[in-house]
Design a protein around this motif. Structure first.
Motif, mmCIF file in Angstrom:
data_model
loop_
_atom_site.group_PDB
_atom_site.id
_atom_site.type_symbol
_atom_site.label_atom_id
_atom_site.label_comp_id
_atom_site.label_asym_id
_atom_site.label_seq_id
_atom_site.Cartn_x
_atom_site.Cartn_y
_atom_site.Cartn_z
ATOM 1 N N GLN A 192 0.878 -1.166 0.000
ATOM 2 C CA GLN A 192 0.000 0.000 0.000
ATOM 3 C C GLN A 192 0.913 1.212 0.000
ATOM 4 N N ILE A 193 0.870 1.979 -1.098
ATOM 5 C CA ILE A 193 1.676 3.192 -1.190
ATOM 6 C C ILE A 193 0.670 4.328 -1.280
ATOM 7 N N ALA A 194 0.548 5.128 -0.253
ATOM 8 C CA ALA A 194 -0.547 6.099 -0.148
ATOM 9 C C ALA A 194 -1.860 5.317 -0.318
ATOM 10 N N ASN A 195 -2.678 5.637 -1.335
ATOM 11 C CA ASN A 195 -3.922 4.880 -1.518
ATOM 12 C C ASN A 195 -3.813 3.857 -2.650
ATOM 13 N N HIS A 196 -2.613 3.647 -3.134
ATOM 14 C CA HIS A 196 -2.423 2.666 -4.203
ATOM 15 C C HIS A 196 -2.220 1.287 -3.581
ATOM 16 N N LEU A 197 -3.019 0.334 -4.052
ATOM 17 C CA LEU A 197 -3.003 -0.995 -3.450
ATOM 18 C C LEU A 197 -2.653 -2.041 -4.494
ATOM 19 N N GLY A 198 -1.739 -2.925 -4.162
ATOM 20 C CA GLY A 198 -1.409 -3.936 -5.161
ATOM 21 C C GLY A 198 -0.640 -5.116 -4.594
#
Lengths: 166, 423
Positions: B304-310
């Motif tokens: 989770q990088i800020a609101n980026h999820l993967g």
């Protein structure tokens, strides 16, 4: 959101030629590494998206690059010039099969094939990306500009990264 | 292969502060890794339940280099098997994903059900009394090789070994808690991204455990004022040093602006963005966590990088190449504006990501030079000290050494002075 050519209402003649030339000039600016010129091929609220084939065909987003304003493109140029680090290389675009149709309201749809070869610091050239451009083009003061350019790489497993716009 | 069990590599330090470069290029090592790690006592990411929602749905992937099919049976049960026909070895499932009642090999049309059980064999009893398989032919003895699977919050993991401990025990407390925090709400895949990198797979797993490079290699962070190593963070391994959870904490509630959106900025930037929407972030976790990068041995990443999820899967291809597969997601109950924030932040990650593109370049540079110098010498890893301990900062390379500790154990490599004789 996506641009598709659906009919056989192909436009030929001067307008089609201007739109093809717009693509060639766009490609030449990138290949000459004149990155500052790249956003100018778009209108102010223009969109530039790289949407890999795998996701497009599955109805998924998963963009590599998603710019929904010219200002976002300017940011990418600044970042590529001043900040990001990536493989040192030359790009060489070839664009073909440019077909244009009139979508009405002053908007033209253009679809074409592209190939980008990259040449590394050792002088070795490799096929970097092959795919399609789906463009929406408008004329501002008689000059064609991209309202939207969606790059759809068939090469959806990219080797190894995408820095310079396709 | 050298008879010493270490395949000719020297591991001079017990604390894994020196890593023999040969481990990144040696073909014997690569083959041993396939056997001892990927077919050994490890849990490997295979896919997500949401990728195969309907009976008959399937996706293809791999465990190590072994091709694997993940699919859902008619009764809703989930199975995984090796994608190699039990008859003559052809790849059975050719599509990357789809839905099917039965999996049929194109070569001789042997067909298998979703559990990999052989259910159809043409000319089994011959034609007009001619040919056919011998009377003692038992279809049950010719099934596709199954993986044992366990599912945790919708994430499917598989193992080839009976010796692999239960999944939750294998992952340990920090990973379990972090996955629970990120994956409890129903998720939806937003897209895949694939990169082919001419580097050894272990270079990437080291990279995602490497707190040192974050603000140095990825200058976007510092130039646009997003992250610096002085930010509060932690590096946690928990019970098993070969896994890790790296976390940074950031923006305080009071600094948020607008529609719960705040820029990630942490200090005065060198440059300013014309369009800051790419770094707008909304608060998602009560603990103020901005970035969390979780890695589970051998090849699974949840970030989770800020609101980026993967999710990220590292797929080894050869000693000199791997594929990095990003499976990005959002929550089913996201509001449209939240989806848009995640979509914009997608510019930060992936093959063209402002915060990620450098990794592939750095790893290829490493592989080229290591190969060019024939794997001689050792990498040096001492930032953050020589102990194996959790730390409440990110000025450290300890999780990388934690990976190597687990690696040497599972590979059966001896470490310490007595192995330093050769190379």
């Amino acid at each position: 959101m996506t641009t598709t050519m659906i009919s056989n209402r192909t436009v030929t003649g001067e307008i089609a030629e201007q739109i093809a030339v717009l693509n060639y000039r766009y490609a030449q600016a990138i290949d000459d590494r004149r990155l500052d010129d790249w956003p100018d091929f778009f209108v102010e609220d223009g969109r530039y998206l790289i949407h890999p084939r795998e996701n497009r065909d599955r109805g998924l987003e998963g963009y590599w690059i998603y710019c929904d304003s010219k200002r976002m493109m300017l940011d990418r140029v600044l970042s590529l010039k001043e900040v990001n680090l990536y493989n040192i290389h030359y790009d060489r675009h070839s664009i073909s099969n440019v077909l244009v149709e009139d979508a009405g309201g002053g908007v033209y749809l253009a679809r074409s094939n592209y190939t980008v070869m990259q040449t590394d610091t050792g002088g070795i050239s490799t096929m970097f990306s092959v795919g399609e451009y789906f463009d929406q083009v408008v004329f501002i003061d008689g000059e064609p500009r991209f309202k939207e350019k969606i790059v759809v790489p068939d090469t959806f497993a990219v080797s190894p990264l995408v820095a310079i716009p396709l | 292969m050298a008879p010493d069990g270490n395949v000719g590599l020297s591991w001079p330090k017990d604390d894994l502060t020196m890593i023999p470069y040969g481990v990144y290029i040696n073909a014997d090592i690569f083959d041993l890794e396939m056997e001892r790690i990927f077919h050994g006592p490890s849990w490997n990411y295979i896919g997500l339940e949401v990728e195969i929602p309907e009976p008959g749905d399937f996706v293809t992937t791999s465990v190590g280099t072994t091709p694997v099919v993940l699919n859902r049976g008619r009764d809703g049960s989930i199975h995984a098997f090796v994608n190699r026909c039990a008859h003559r070895g052809a790849q059975v499932v050719r599509e990357t994903h789809g839905n099917t009642k039965v999996h049929t090999c194109i070569y001789h049309q042997w067909s298998y059900d979703h559990a990999g059980k052989l259910v159809g064999v043409p000319y089994r009893n011959g034609i007009h009394g001619n040919g056919g398989f011998p009377n003692d032919f038992e279809p049950g003895e010719h099934c596709l090789n199954k993986l044992r699977i366990e599912i945790f919050h919708g994430i499917v993991f598989g193992t080839f070994s009976e010796a692999t401990p239960p999944l939750v025990e294998y992952m340990g407390t920090p990973l379990k808690e972090r996955i629970e925090a990120l994956c409890t709400r129903p998720i939806k895949v937003t897209g895949y991204q694939r990169q082919r990198v001419r580097g050894n797979w272990k270079l990437y797993i080291e990279n995602v455990k490497d707190c040192y490079h974050g603000s140095l290699l990825h200058s976007f962070n510092s130039c646009f004022g997003m992250f610096r190593s002085t930010q509060r963070g932690s590096s946690v391994m928990g019970e098993h040093p070969y896994h890790s959870v790296l976390t940074t904490y950031g923006v305080a509630e009071s600094e948020m602006v607008g529609e719960n959106l705040g820029a990630i900025a942490t200090h005065k930037p060198k440059f300013e963005l014309e369009d800051s929407s790419v770094v707008n972030v909304f608060r998602e976790h009560t603990d103020g966590m901005v970035t969390t990068i979780l890695t589970m041995f051998p090849c699974f990443v949840l970030a989770q990088i800020a609101n980026h999820l993967g999710f990220r899967l590292i797929r080894p291809i050869s000693p000199d190449e791997f594929e990095l597969v990003w499976t990005n997601f959002e929550y089913v109950d996201d509001e449209p504006w939240q989806s848009e924030v995640r979509r914009k932040q997608g510019n930060l990650l992936g093959p063209a990501g402002y915060l990620a593109m450098e990794d592939a370049e750095a790893l290829e540079l490493a592989q080229q030079s290591i190969h060019g110098d024939q794997g001689k010498g050792h990498a040096f890893i001492e930032l953050g000290g020589r102990a194996f301990e959790d730390q409440d900062h990110l000025v450290t390379e300890v999780p990388i050494r934690g990976f190597w500790k687990g690696y040497c154990e599972i590979m059966g490599f001896a470490t310490g002075d007595d192995t330093a004789a050769s190379s």
